[in-house]
Design a protein around this motif. Structure first.
Motif, PDB file in Angstrom:
ATOM      1  N   MET A   1      49.034  31.532  -0.704  1.00 15.41           N
ATOM      2  CA  MET A   1      50.425  31.154  -0.898  1.00 15.41           C
ATOM      3  C   MET A   1      50.613  29.745  -0.341  1.00 15.41           C
ATOM      4  SD  MET A   1      53.741  33.344   0.243  1.00 15.41           S
ATOM      5  CE  MET A   1      53.006  34.758  -0.513  1.00 15.41           C
ATOM      6  N   ILE A   2      51.242  28.913  -1.089  1.00 13.71           N
ATOM      7  CA  ILE A   2      51.441  27.523  -0.688  1.00 13.71           C
ATOM      8  C   ILE A   2      52.741  27.404   0.098  1.00 13.71           C
ATOM      9  CG2 ILE A   2      51.764  25.176  -1.537  1.00 13.71           C
ATOM     10  CD1 ILE A   2      50.080  25.982  -3.951  1.00 13.71           C
ATOM     11  N   PHE A   3      52.647  26.765   1.266  1.00 13.49           N
ATOM     12  CA  PHE A   3      53.788  26.649   2.163  1.00 13.49           C
ATOM     13  C   PHE A   3      54.989  26.025   1.476  1.00 13.49           C
ATOM     14  CE2 PHE A   3      54.541  25.814   6.933  1.00 13.49           C
ATOM     15  CZ  PHE A   3      55.831  26.239   6.823  1.00 13.49           C
ATOM     16  N   SER A   4      54.813  24.915   0.798  1.00 18.86           N
ATOM     17  CA  SER A   4      55.958  24.213   0.220  1.00 18.86           C
ATOM     18  C   SER A   4      56.669  25.052  -0.830  1.00 18.86           C
ATOM     19  CB  SER A   4      55.531  22.871  -0.365  1.00 18.86           C
ATOM     20  OG  SER A   4      54.564  23.060  -1.377  1.00 18.86           O
ATOM     21  N   SER A   5      55.922  25.846  -1.588  1.00 19.99           N
ATOM     22  CA  SER A   5      56.601  26.668  -2.590  1.00 19.99           C
ATOM     23  C   SER A   5      57.221  27.904  -1.958  1.00 19.99           C
ATOM     24  CB  SER A   5      55.637  27.078  -3.698  1.00 19.99           C
ATOM     25  OG  SER A   5      54.631  27.927  -3.201  1.00 19.99           O
ATOM     26  N   LEU A   6      56.593  28.411  -0.894  1.00 20.13           N
ATOM     27  CA  LEU A   6      57.119  29.587  -0.213  1.00 20.13           C
ATOM     28  C   LEU A   6      58.462  29.286   0.417  1.00 20.13           C
ATOM     29  CD1 LEU A   6      56.793  32.460   0.889  1.00 20.13           C
ATOM     30  CD2 LEU A   6      55.599  31.465   2.819  1.00 20.13           C
ATOM     31  N   PHE A   7      58.555  28.129   1.056  1.00 19.79           N
ATOM     32  CA  PHE A   7      59.775  27.788   1.748  1.00 19.79           C
ATOM     33  C   PHE A   7      60.516  26.677   1.028  1.00 19.79           C
ATOM     34  CE2 PHE A   7      57.065  29.482   5.229  1.00 19.79           C
ATOM     35  CZ  PHE A   7      57.736  30.674   5.335  1.00 19.79           C
ATOM     36  N   GLY A   8      60.761  26.893  -0.236  1.00 18.96           N
ATOM     37  CA  GLY A   8      61.557  25.949  -1.001  1.00 18.96           C
ATOM     38  C   GLY A   8      62.980  25.939  -0.484  1.00 18.96           C
ATOM     39  N   LYS A   9      63.713  24.910  -0.787  1.00 20.23           N
ATOM     40  CA  LYS A   9      65.079  24.764  -0.289  1.00 20.23           C
ATOM     41  C   LYS A   9      66.038  25.599  -1.132  1.00 20.23           C
ATOM     42  CE  LYS A   9      66.581  21.510   1.792  1.00 20.23           C
ATOM     43  NZ  LYS A   9      67.333  21.422   2.975  1.00 20.23           N
ATOM     44  N   SER A  10      66.188  26.881  -0.796  1.00 17.48           N
ATOM     45  CA  SER A  10      67.139  27.715  -1.516  1.00 17.48           C
ATOM     46  C   SER A  10      68.564  27.432  -1.049  1.00 17.48           C
ATOM     47  CB  SER A  10      66.804  29.194  -1.328  1.00 17.48           C
ATOM     48  OG  SER A  10      66.893  29.543   0.037  1.00 17.48           O
ATOM     49  N   ARG A  17      63.299  22.131   8.403  1.00 21.74           N
ATOM     50  CA  ARG A  17      62.542  22.837   9.439  1.00 21.74           C
ATOM     51  C   ARG A  17      62.876  24.320   9.484  1.00 21.74           C
ATOM     52  NH1 ARG A  17      63.056  18.857  14.655  1.00 21.74           N
ATOM     53  NH2 ARG A  17      62.013  17.083  13.734  1.00 21.74           N
ATOM     54  N   ASP A  18      63.948  24.724   8.812  1.00 18.31           N
ATOM     55  CA  ASP A  18      64.419  26.102   8.846  1.00 18.31           C
ATOM     56  C   ASP A  18      63.859  26.917   7.686  1.00 18.31           C
ATOM     57  OD1 ASP A  18      65.983  25.242  10.955  1.00 18.31           O
ATOM     58  OD2 ASP A  18      67.865  25.282   9.822  1.00 18.31           O
ATOM     59  N   VAL A  19      63.693  28.206   7.940  1.00 17.59           N
ATOM     60  CA  VAL A  19      63.305  29.166   6.916  1.00 17.59           C
ATOM     61  C   VAL A  19      64.470  30.127   6.769  1.00 17.59           C
ATOM     62  CG1 VAL A  19      61.711  31.024   6.353  1.00 17.59           C
ATOM     63  CG2 VAL A  19      60.877  28.971   7.499  1.00 17.59           C
ATOM     64  N   GLY A  20      64.921  30.343   5.556  1.00 16.05           N
ATOM     65  CA  GLY A  20      66.012  31.270   5.300  1.00 16.05           C
ATOM     66  C   GLY A  20      65.547  32.717   5.356  1.00 16.05           C
ATOM     67  N   HIS A  21      66.512  33.608   5.432  1.00 13.14           N
ATOM     68  CA  HIS A  21      66.189  35.033   5.560  1.00 13.14           C
ATOM     69  C   HIS A  21      65.379  35.543   4.372  1.00 13.14           C
ATOM     70  CE1 HIS A  21      66.551  39.156   6.888  1.00 13.14           C
ATOM     71  NE2 HIS A  21      66.756  39.451   5.616  1.00 13.14           N
ATOM     72  N   ASP A  22      65.828  35.280   3.174  1.00  9.35           N
ATOM     73  CA  ASP A  22      65.134  35.806   1.997  1.00  9.35           C
ATOM     74  C   ASP A  22      63.700  35.294   1.911  1.00  9.35           C
ATOM     75  OD1 ASP A  22      68.117  35.657  -0.094  1.00  9.35           O
ATOM     76  OD2 ASP A  22      67.425  37.209   1.290  1.00  9.35           O
ATOM     77  N   GLU A  23      63.516  34.005   2.218  1.00  5.94           N
ATOM     78  CA  GLU A  23      62.169  33.435   2.193  1.00  5.94           C
ATOM     79  C   GLU A  23      61.275  34.083   3.238  1.00  5.94           C
ATOM     80  OE1 GLU A  23      64.864  30.327   0.474  1.00  5.94           O
ATOM     81  OE2 GLU A  23      64.946  31.517   2.294  1.00  5.94           O
ATOM     82  N   TYR A  99      63.019  30.318  12.151  1.00  4.93           N
ATOM     83  CA  TYR A  99      64.081  31.128  11.562  1.00  4.93           C
ATOM     84  C   TYR A  99      65.268  31.039  12.514  1.00  4.93           C
ATOM     85  CZ  TYR A  99      66.514  35.241   9.747  1.00  4.93           C
ATOM     86  OH  TYR A  99      67.453  36.098   9.211  1.00  4.93           O
ATOM     87  N   PRO A 100      66.282  30.234  12.172  1.00  5.78           N
ATOM     88  CA  PRO A 100      67.364  29.965  13.114  1.00  5.78           C
ATOM     89  C   PRO A 100      68.269  31.151  13.427  1.00  5.78           C
ATOM     90  CG  PRO A 100      67.850  28.958  10.999  1.00  5.78           C
ATOM     91  CD  PRO A 100      66.444  29.499  10.921  1.00  5.78           C
ATOM     92  N   GLY A 101      68.245  32.195  12.626  1.00  2.88           N
ATOM     93  CA  GLY A 101      69.079  33.364  12.893  1.00  2.88           C
ATOM     94  C   GLY A 101      68.547  34.250  13.992  1.00  2.88           C
ATOM     95  N   GLY A 102      67.275  34.074  14.336  1.00  3.89           N
ATOM     96  CA  GLY A 102      66.664  34.880  15.373  1.00  3.89           C
ATOM     97  C   GLY A 102      66.618  36.359  15.019  1.00  3.89           C
ATOM     98  N   MET A 103      66.190  37.158  15.963  1.00  2.00           N
ATOM     99  CA  MET A 103      66.118  38.603  15.743  1.00  2.00           C
ATOM    100  C   MET A 103      67.508  39.194  15.504  1.00  2.00           C
ATOM    101  SD  MET A 103      63.036  39.652  15.471  1.00  2.00           S
ATOM    102  CE  MET A 103      63.336  41.429  15.534  1.00  2.00           C
ATOM    103  N   ASN A 104      68.531  38.587  16.098  1.00  2.00           N
ATOM    104  CA  ASN A 104      69.895  39.080  15.827  1.00  2.00           C
ATOM    105  C   ASN A 104      70.196  38.987  14.339  1.00  2.00           C
ATOM    106  OD1 ASN A 104      70.361  39.542  18.551  1.00  2.00           O
ATOM    107  ND2 ASN A 104      71.422  37.602  18.872  1.00  2.00           N
ATOM    108  N   GLY A 105      69.914  37.832  13.747  1.00  2.00           N
ATOM    109  CA  GLY A 105      70.155  37.638  12.322  1.00  2.00           C
ATOM    110  C   GLY A 105      69.235  38.480  11.462  1.00  2.00           C
ATOM    111  N   TRP A 106      67.980  38.590  11.868  1.00  3.94           N
ATOM    112  CA  TRP A 106      67.003  39.385  11.132  1.00  3.94           C
ATOM    113  C   TRP A 106      67.455  40.847  11.052  1.00  3.94           C
ATOM    114  CZ3 TRP A 106      63.017  38.545   8.039  1.00  3.94           C
ATOM    115  CH2 TRP A 106      62.080  39.544   7.820  1.00  3.94           C
TER     116      TRP A 106
END
Length: 115
Positions: A1-10, A17-23, A99-106
């Motif tokens: 899996m390629i990093f740039s495609s995995l963490f595209g800017k949704s 620098r952030d990864v969204g929840h769905d990603e 992941y800026p939401g942390g475990m609380n957000g997760w």
């Protein structure tokens, strides 16, 4: 899996620098990332993302992050993983994300947790 495609800017407002929840949820389910939990061991023992490793911020060194899969840092609410991210980037590990939401957000979004 390629990093740039995995963490595209949704989310166009998210930091690169952030990864969204769905990603992150997709990457965890596919085994495509190394989740690095920077909470203290007692917090980690209380529940963490399946497959995560524990490198507490109090002893964190960017060179401890395993090579291989793209690393994503997480903590309880985002502050400690943000601090670890700054340390990693300052040490030249600019491929590290958090992941800026942390475990609380997760947890709030129904992410899988194991003890």
């Amino acid at each position: 899996m390629i990093f740039s495609s995995l963490f595209g800017k949704s989310d166009p407002n998210a930091s690169p620098r952030d990864v969204g929840h769905d990603e992150l949820q997709k990457a965890v389910s596919e085994g495509g990332v190394t989740v690095v939990d920077v909470r203290e061991p007692h917090e980690f023992a209380g529940g963490h993302i399946p497959g995560a490793i524990n490198l507490p911020l109090s002893r964190f060194k960017p060179d401890q992050i395993p090579a291989g899969k793209p690393p994503v840092l997480i903590c309880q609410a985002g502050a400690r993983s943000g601090a670890a991210l700054r340390q990693a980037h300052a040490a030249g590990a600019t491929h590290v994300r958090h992941y800026p939401g942390g475990m609380n957000g997760w947890r709030a979004r129904g992410g899988a947790v194991t003890a």
